[in-house]
Design an enzyme around this catalytic site. Structure first.
Site, PDB file in Angstrom:
ATOM      1  CD  GLU A   1       6.130   1.915  -8.494  1.00  0.00           C
ATOM      2  OE1 GLU A   1       5.003   1.665  -8.046  1.00  0.00           O
ATOM      3  OE2 GLU A   1       7.026   1.051  -8.546  1.00  0.00           O
TER       4      GLU A   1
ATOM      5  N   GLY B   1      -5.245  -6.189 -22.304  1.00  0.00           N
ATOM      6  CA  GLY B   1      -3.993  -6.949 -22.212  1.00  0.00           C
ATOM      7  C   GLY B   1      -3.341  -6.802 -20.847  1.00  0.00           C
TER       8      GLY B   1
ATOM      9  CG  HIS C   1       4.138  -2.172 -14.859  1.00  0.00           C
ATOM     10  ND1 HIS C   1       3.738  -3.419 -14.423  1.00  0.00           N
ATOM     11  CD2 HIS C   1       5.284  -2.372 -15.557  1.00  0.00           C
ATOM     12  CE1 HIS C   1       4.597  -4.329 -14.846  1.00  0.00           C
ATOM     13  NE2 HIS C   1       5.547  -3.724 -15.536  1.00  0.00           N
TER      14      HIS C   1
ATOM     15  NE  ARG D   1      -9.772 -13.705 -15.261  1.00  0.00           N
ATOM     16  CZ  ARG D   1      -9.333 -12.895 -16.236  1.00  0.00           C
ATOM     17  NH1 ARG D   1      -8.732 -11.785 -15.936  1.00  0.00           N
ATOM     18  NH2 ARG D   1      -9.464 -13.225 -17.493  1.00  0.00           N
TER      19      ARG D   1
ATOM     20  CG  ASP E   1      -4.972  -2.531 -23.142  1.00  0.00           C
ATOM     21  OD1 ASP E   1      -4.526  -3.356 -22.297  1.00  0.00           O
ATOM     22  OD2 ASP E   1      -4.374  -2.268 -24.195  1.00  0.00           O
TER      23      ASP E   1
ATOM     24  CG  MET F   1      -0.121  -7.870  -7.039  1.00  0.00           C
ATOM     25  SD  MET F   1       0.557  -6.689  -8.236  1.00  0.00           S
ATOM     26  CE  MET F   1       2.189  -7.337  -8.469  1.00  0.00           C
TER      27      MET F   1
ATOM     28  N   GLY G   1       0.769  -1.243   0.000  1.00  0.00           N
ATOM     29  CA  GLY G   1       0.000   0.000   0.000  1.00  0.00           C
ATOM     30  C   GLY G   1       0.799   1.290   0.000  1.00  0.00           C
TER      31      GLY G   1
HETATM   32  C1  GAR Z   1       4.376  -1.238  -6.947  1.00  0.00           C
HETATM   33  O1  GAR Z   1       5.733  -1.273  -7.273  1.00  0.00           O
HETATM   34  C2  GAR Z   1       3.524  -1.261  -8.216  1.00  0.00           C
HETATM   35  O2  GAR Z   1       4.104  -0.552  -9.262  1.00  0.00           O
HETATM   36  C3  GAR Z   1       3.516  -2.737  -8.512  1.00  0.00           C
HETATM   37  O3  GAR Z   1       3.329  -3.353  -7.259  1.00  0.00           O
HETATM   38  C4  GAR Z   1       3.937  -2.544  -6.262  1.00  0.00           C
HETATM   39  C5  GAR Z   1       2.919  -2.280  -5.187  1.00  0.00           C
HETATM   40  O4  GAR Z   1       3.498  -1.609  -4.118  1.00  0.00           O
HETATM   41  N1  GAR Z   1       2.461  -3.056  -9.409  1.00  0.00           N
HETATM   42  C6  GAR Z   1       2.586  -3.952 -10.378  1.00  0.00           C
HETATM   43  O5  GAR Z   1       3.580  -4.611 -10.542  1.00  0.00           O
HETATM   44  C7  GAR Z   1       1.362  -4.094 -11.267  1.00  0.00           C
HETATM   45  N2  GAR Z   1       1.692  -4.752 -12.469  1.00  0.00           N
HETATM   46  P1  GAR Z   1       2.595  -0.844  -3.070  1.00  0.00           P
HETATM   47  O6  GAR Z   1       1.542  -1.848  -2.594  1.00  0.00           O
HETATM   48  O7  GAR Z   1       3.544  -0.482  -1.971  1.00  0.00           O
HETATM   49  O8  GAR Z   1       1.995   0.344  -3.755  1.00  0.00           O
END
Ligand code: GAR
Length: 205
Positions: free
Chosen positions: A174, A143, A109, A65, A141, A90, A12
């Site tokens: 991020e 994919g 990402h 799903r 999208d 995820m 989070g």
């Molecule tokens: C983050 O690095 C995010 O970019 C990645 O999971 C992590 C979550 O961290 N997301 C993906 O890989 C999605 N494909 P957080 O729970 O601390 O925000």
């Protein structure tokens, strides 16, 4: 005030960064709900501490799903959210879900897409020998990590980097670019034209 929903599965830290941006009035939104598909996700505690409504939706309770996704769609529609932010969520969302909220779901990402979609991407970046990696905010999208790119930040890969050190440096970026992109979405500072996001004039991160 624009209502957003944040979907999470874990730690989070991106959710926390969004909450800080809202509290600092850099982000003109309110979080209507935080939904997790993992019961003990730390992200749920973070939301709870800030008085935000949380919900754990147990994927095991749904036959498919699609059933799981339809349940989430119903919840989001009840809350009348305008934007859905995936922050470390995820699970792959179904076509039904993506179409229901077309161009209203965004994701962060930890790589420079289209390089390294999927999982364990910091390791993939290190193993491939790239000199730069980073992070991407993109529309969802149908994919996996293929949606139109809204913004990116570049992070150098240093000699001696480990998955942990690189991930940490990327994560900082991020936290910075996600809130900026969400605010830009709210202000309609970009539009999605097919596979491309066109910024109306300027600064993307
Ligand atoms: C983050 O690095 C995010 O970019 C990645 O999971 C992590 C979550 O961290 N997301 C993906 O890989 C999605 N494909 P957080 O729970 O601390 O925000």
């Amino acid at each position: 005030m624009v209502k957003i929903a944040v979907l999470v599965s874990g730690r989070g830290s991106n959710l926390q960064a969004i909450i800080y941006s809202i509290e600092a009035k850099k982000l003109n939104a309110s979080i209507a709900i935080v939904i997790s598909d993992v019961q003990n996700a730390l992200a749920l505690n973070i939301a709870g501490k800030h008085g935000i409504k949380t919900l754990f939706v147990d994927p095991n309770k749904f036959k498919t799903r699609d059933h799981f996704d339809k349940n989430i769609i119903e919840i989001l529609e009840n809350d009348q959210v305008s934007l859905i932010c995936l922050a470390g969520f995820m699970r792959i969302l179904s076509k039904t879900f993506v179409q229901q909220f077309k161009n209203r779901i965004i994701n962060i990402h930890p790589s420079l897409l289209p390089s390294f979609p999927g999982l364990n991407v910091q390791k993939k970046a290190l193993d491939s020998g790239v000199k730069f990696s980073g992070c991407t905010v993109h529309f969802l999208d149908e994919g996996v990590d293929t949606g139109p790119i809204i913004s990116q930040a570049v992070v150098p890969v240093l000699d001696g980097d480990t998955v942990e050190s690189l991930s940490e440096r990327i994560l900082k970026e991020e936290h910075r670019i996600y809130s900026v992109a969400i605010q830009a979405f709210i202000e309609q500072r970009f539009v999605c034209e097919g596979k491309k996001v066109i910024w109306k004039n300027e600064k993307k991160s």
